[in-house]
Motif scaffolding. Structure first.
Motif, PDB file in Angstrom:
ATOM      1  N   GLN A  46       0.848  -1.205   0.000  1.00 27.89           N
ATOM      2  CA  GLN A  46       0.000   0.000   0.000  1.00 27.89           C
ATOM      3  C   GLN A  46       0.879   1.250   0.000  1.00 27.89           C
ATOM      4  O   GLN A  46       0.705   2.152  -0.806  1.00 27.89           O
ATOM      5  CB  GLN A  46      -0.907  -0.004   1.231  1.00 27.89           C
ATOM      6  N   ARG A  47       1.824   1.284   0.920  1.00 29.67           N
ATOM      7  CA  ARG A  47       2.692   2.446   1.066  1.00 29.67           C
ATOM      8  C   ARG A  47       3.522   2.683  -0.196  1.00 29.67           C
ATOM      9  O   ARG A  47       3.587   3.807  -0.706  1.00 29.67           O
ATOM     10  CB  ARG A  47       3.599   2.248   2.288  1.00 29.67           C
ATOM     11  N   LYS A  48       4.114   1.636  -0.729  1.00 34.57           N
ATOM     12  CA  LYS A  48       4.974   1.780  -1.903  1.00 34.57           C
ATOM     13  C   LYS A  48       4.171   2.051  -3.172  1.00 34.57           C
ATOM     14  O   LYS A  48       4.615   2.811  -4.043  1.00 34.57           O
ATOM     15  CB  LYS A  48       5.874   0.555  -2.042  1.00 34.57           C
ATOM     16  N   ALA A  49       2.999   1.466  -3.282  1.00 32.10           N
ATOM     17  CA  ALA A  49       2.135   1.728  -4.438  1.00 32.10           C
ATOM     18  C   ALA A  49       1.655   3.174  -4.421  1.00 32.10           C
ATOM     19  O   ALA A  49       1.660   3.856  -5.452  1.00 32.10           O
ATOM     20  CB  ALA A  49       0.946   0.768  -4.444  1.00 32.10           C
ATOM     21  N   GLN A  50       1.257   3.661  -3.245  1.00 32.85           N
ATOM     22  CA  GLN A  50       0.792   5.045  -3.150  1.00 32.85           C
ATOM     23  C   GLN A  50       1.915   6.020  -3.470  1.00 32.85           C
ATOM     24  O   GLN A  50       1.699   7.027  -4.147  1.00 32.85           O
ATOM     25  CB  GLN A  50       0.219   5.330  -1.752  1.00 32.85           C
ATOM     26  N   THR A  51       3.128   5.708  -3.043  1.00 33.84           N
ATOM     27  CA  THR A  51       4.283   6.562  -3.344  1.00 33.84           C
ATOM     28  C   THR A  51       4.509   6.647  -4.856  1.00 33.84           C
ATOM     29  O   THR A  51       4.745   7.732  -5.400  1.00 33.84           O
ATOM     30  CB  THR A  51       5.551   6.039  -2.635  1.00 33.84           C
ATOM     31  N   LEU A  52       4.426   5.509  -5.547  1.00 32.89           N
ATOM     32  CA  LEU A  52       4.599   5.504  -6.996  1.00 32.89           C
ATOM     33  C   LEU A  52       3.482   6.294  -7.683  1.00 32.89           C
ATOM     34  O   LEU A  52       3.743   7.113  -8.567  1.00 32.89           O
ATOM     35  CB  LEU A  52       4.641   4.074  -7.541  1.00 32.89           C
ATOM     36  N   ILE A  53       2.253   6.073  -7.265  1.00 27.79           N
ATOM     37  CA  ILE A  53       1.122   6.779  -7.886  1.00 27.79           C
ATOM     38  C   ILE A  53       1.215   8.279  -7.621  1.00 27.79           C
ATOM     39  O   ILE A  53       0.969   9.092  -8.520  1.00 27.79           O
ATOM     40  CB  ILE A  53      -0.222   6.191  -7.409  1.00 27.79           C
ATOM     41  N   ASN A  54       1.605   8.667  -6.412  1.00 24.73           N
ATOM     42  CA  ASN A  54       1.790  10.097  -6.125  1.00 24.73           C
ATOM     43  C   ASN A  54       2.851  10.700  -7.037  1.00 24.73           C
ATOM     44  O   ASN A  54       2.678  11.795  -7.576  1.00 24.73           O
ATOM     45  CB  ASN A  54       2.184  10.320  -4.669  1.00 24.73           C
ATOM     46  N   TYR A  55       3.950   9.989  -7.213  1.00 24.98           N
ATOM     47  CA  TYR A  55       5.018  10.459  -8.093  1.00 24.98           C
ATOM     48  C   TYR A  55       4.494  10.657  -9.514  1.00 24.98           C
ATOM     49  O   TYR A  55       4.728  11.693 -10.143  1.00 24.98           O
ATOM     50  CB  TYR A  55       6.201   9.467  -8.084  1.00 24.98           C
ATOM     51  N   LEU A  56       3.775   9.652 -10.041  1.00 27.86           N
ATOM     52  CA  LEU A  56       3.276   9.742 -11.413  1.00 27.86           C
ATOM     53  C   LEU A  56       2.254  10.865 -11.571  1.00 27.86           C
ATOM     54  O   LEU A  56       2.303  11.629 -12.544  1.00 27.86           O
ATOM     55  CB  LEU A  56       2.670   8.404 -11.845  1.00 27.86           C
ATOM     56  N   CYS A  57       1.348  10.981 -10.623  1.00 27.44           N
ATOM     57  CA  CYS A  57       0.346  12.058 -10.691  1.00 27.44           C
ATOM     58  C   CYS A  57       1.015  13.427 -10.644  1.00 27.44           C
ATOM     59  O   CYS A  57       0.654  14.325 -11.415  1.00 27.44           O
ATOM     60  CB  CYS A  57      -0.674  11.920  -9.563  1.00 27.44           C
ATOM     61  N   ASP A  58       1.978  13.582  -9.758  1.00 25.13           N
ATOM     62  CA  ASP A  58       2.704  14.852  -9.661  1.00 25.13           C
ATOM     63  C   ASP A  58       3.477  15.134 -10.947  1.00 25.13           C
ATOM     64  O   ASP A  58       3.525  16.270 -11.422  1.00 25.13           O
ATOM     65  CB  ASP A  58       3.653  14.856  -8.464  1.00 25.13           C
ATOM     66  N   LYS A  59       4.084  14.112 -11.521  1.00 26.58           N
ATOM     67  CA  LYS A  59       4.841  14.253 -12.770  1.00 26.58           C
ATOM     68  C   LYS A  59       3.936  14.781 -13.881  1.00 26.58           C
ATOM     69  O   LYS A  59       4.334  15.639 -14.665  1.00 26.58           O
ATOM     70  CB  LYS A  59       5.442  12.903 -13.166  1.00 26.58           C
ATOM     71  N   TYR A  60       2.708  14.282 -13.926  1.00 28.60           N
ATOM     72  CA  TYR A  60       1.764  14.697 -14.969  1.00 28.60           C
ATOM     73  C   TYR A  60       0.911  15.895 -14.567  1.00 28.60           C
ATOM     74  O   TYR A  60       0.110  16.373 -15.358  1.00 28.60           O
ATOM     75  CB  TYR A  60       0.872  13.523 -15.384  1.00 28.60           C
ATOM     76  N   GLY A  61       1.065  16.356 -13.350  1.00 22.83           N
ATOM     77  CA  GLY A  61       0.303  17.521 -12.904  1.00 22.83           C
ATOM     78  C   GLY A  61      -1.192  17.254 -12.811  1.00 22.83           C
ATOM     79  O   GLY A  61      -2.002  18.132 -13.093  1.00 22.83           O
ATOM     80  N   ILE A  62      -1.542  16.036 -12.421  1.00 18.62           N
ATOM     81  CA  ILE A  62      -2.953  15.672 -12.290  1.00 18.62           C
ATOM     82  C   ILE A  62      -3.279  15.354 -10.834  1.00 18.62           C
ATOM     83  O   ILE A  62      -2.374  15.134 -10.022  1.00 18.62           O
ATOM     84  CB  ILE A  62      -3.322  14.470 -13.194  1.00 18.62           C
ATOM     85  N   GLU A  63      -4.554  15.350 -10.530  1.00 19.46           N
ATOM     86  CA  GLU A  63      -4.994  15.012  -9.176  1.00 19.46           C
ATOM     87  C   GLU A  63      -4.461  13.632  -8.793  1.00 19.46           C
ATOM     88  O   GLU A  63      -4.452  12.720  -9.624  1.00 19.46           O
ATOM     89  CB  GLU A  63      -6.519  14.966  -9.106  1.00 19.46           C
ATOM     90  N   ARG A  64      -4.058  13.503  -7.557  1.00 23.41           N
ATOM     91  CA  ARG A  64      -3.579  12.210  -7.080  1.00 23.41           C
ATOM     92  C   ARG A  64      -4.728  11.226  -6.941  1.00 23.41           C
ATOM     93  O   ARG A  64      -5.814  11.585  -6.509  1.00 23.41           O
ATOM     94  CB  ARG A  64      -2.881  12.363  -5.733  1.00 23.41           C
ATOM     95  N   ALA A  65      -4.446  10.009  -7.315  1.00 24.15           N
ATOM     96  CA  ALA A  65      -5.398   8.916  -7.106  1.00 24.15           C
ATOM     97  C   ALA A  65      -5.073   8.254  -5.779  1.00 24.15           C
ATOM     98  O   ALA A  65      -3.903   8.168  -5.384  1.00 24.15           O
ATOM     99  CB  ALA A  65      -5.301   7.895  -8.238  1.00 24.15           C
ATOM    100  N   ASN A  66      -6.087   7.805  -5.093  1.00 19.42           N
ATOM    101  CA  ASN A  66      -5.915   7.112  -3.824  1.00 19.42           C
ATOM    102  C   ASN A  66      -5.804   5.616  -4.104  1.00 19.42           C
ATOM    103  O   ASN A  66      -6.632   5.050  -4.812  1.00 19.42           O
ATOM    104  CB  ASN A  66      -7.117   7.396  -2.918  1.00 19.42           C
ATOM    105  N   VAL A  67      -4.779   4.991  -3.554  1.00 24.70           N
ATOM    106  CA  VAL A  67      -4.569   3.563  -3.733  1.00 24.70           C
ATOM    107  C   VAL A  67      -5.082   2.825  -2.492  1.00 24.70           C
ATOM    108  O   VAL A  67      -4.727   3.183  -1.370  1.00 24.70           O
ATOM    109  CB  VAL A  67      -3.079   3.230  -3.959  1.00 24.70           C
ATOM    110  N   VAL A  68      -5.904   1.815  -2.728  1.00 25.78           N
ATOM    111  CA  VAL A  68      -6.432   0.983  -1.641  1.00 25.78           C
ATOM    112  C   VAL A  68      -6.058  -0.460  -1.949  1.00 25.78           C
ATOM    113  O   VAL A  68      -6.376  -0.972  -3.022  1.00 25.78           O
ATOM    114  CB  VAL A  68      -7.967   1.121  -1.527  1.00 25.78           C
ATOM    115  N   ILE A  69      -5.379  -1.094  -1.013  1.00 25.28           N
ATOM    116  CA  ILE A  69      -4.991  -2.492  -1.168  1.00 25.28           C
ATOM    117  C   ILE A  69      -5.831  -3.334  -0.213  1.00 25.28           C
ATOM    118  O   ILE A  69      -5.867  -3.069   0.982  1.00 25.28           O
ATOM    119  CB  ILE A  69      -3.489  -2.714  -0.854  1.00 25.28           C
ATOM    120  N   TYR A  70      -6.505  -4.319  -0.774  1.00 21.91           N
ATOM    121  CA  TYR A  70      -7.316  -5.235   0.039  1.00 21.91           C
ATOM    122  C   TYR A  70      -6.514  -6.494   0.291  1.00 21.91           C
ATOM    123  O   TYR A  70      -6.069  -7.149  -0.656  1.00 21.91           O
ATOM    124  CB  TYR A  70      -8.618  -5.589  -0.670  1.00 21.91           C
TER     125      TYR A  70
END
Length: 154
Positions: A46-70
């Motif tokens: 969860q932590r590492k996936a959210q870090t990657l998604i935050n990086y990608l969203c910031d890189k593209y200047g788009i709203e961050r997506a929330n990652v949920v791991i079940y």
């Protein structure tokens, strides 16, 4: 007089196929590399996936997506769709990933987990960066996934 254009699924399909690569050539390798080293723990993933998604969203200047791991397998309804390990909900900007396989309840391999995360991110990218009205599984969609994975891992 204003004219309103109805965008059809065929229009989105055609538009999606026009984008075979993601924007940008250079990416940090750190976030993806850290994800690939994640343990089987849903918390670590969860932590590492959210870090990657935050990086990608910031890189593209788009709203961050929330990652949920079940830390459970998919429900019976979702299993009927075939091998699905995750999904994306555009209204909530949420990526969900199941950490356990549906049949055997074993932890999903990290490569499969990462592939699923990138797949769901591309849905977010399509909605928020490319501003498509939908994100469908076209040849262009899968080419964008492949392009991003290659750029993150090499």
């Amino acid at each position: 007089m204003h004219r309103f254009f109805k965008i059809t699924l065929m229009d989105i399909y055609t538009l999606s196929n026009q984008f075979e690569t993601v924007d940008y050539q250079r990416f940090s390798k750190t976030e993806f590399s850290n994800l690939m080293k994640a343990s089987d723990s849903a918390t670590d993933r969860q932590r590492k996936a959210q870090t990657l998604i935050n990086y990608l969203c910031d890189k593209y200047g788009i709203e961050r997506a929330n990652v949920v791991i079940y830390d459970k397998p998919q429900n019976t309804f979702a299993q009927g769709r075939g091998k699905v390990f995750g999904d994306y909900t555009p209204n909530y900007k949420r990526i969900r990933i199941w950490n356990l396989t549906a049949k055997t309840h074993k932890v999903v391999a990290i490569k499969t987990f990462a592939d699923t995360l990138i797949h769901e991110f591309i849905h977010h990218y399509d909605y928020k960066y490319l501003k498509m009205g939908d994100s469908i599984h076209t040849k262009g969609f899968y080419m964008r996934i492949s392009d991003l994975k290659n750029k993150l891992s090499k």
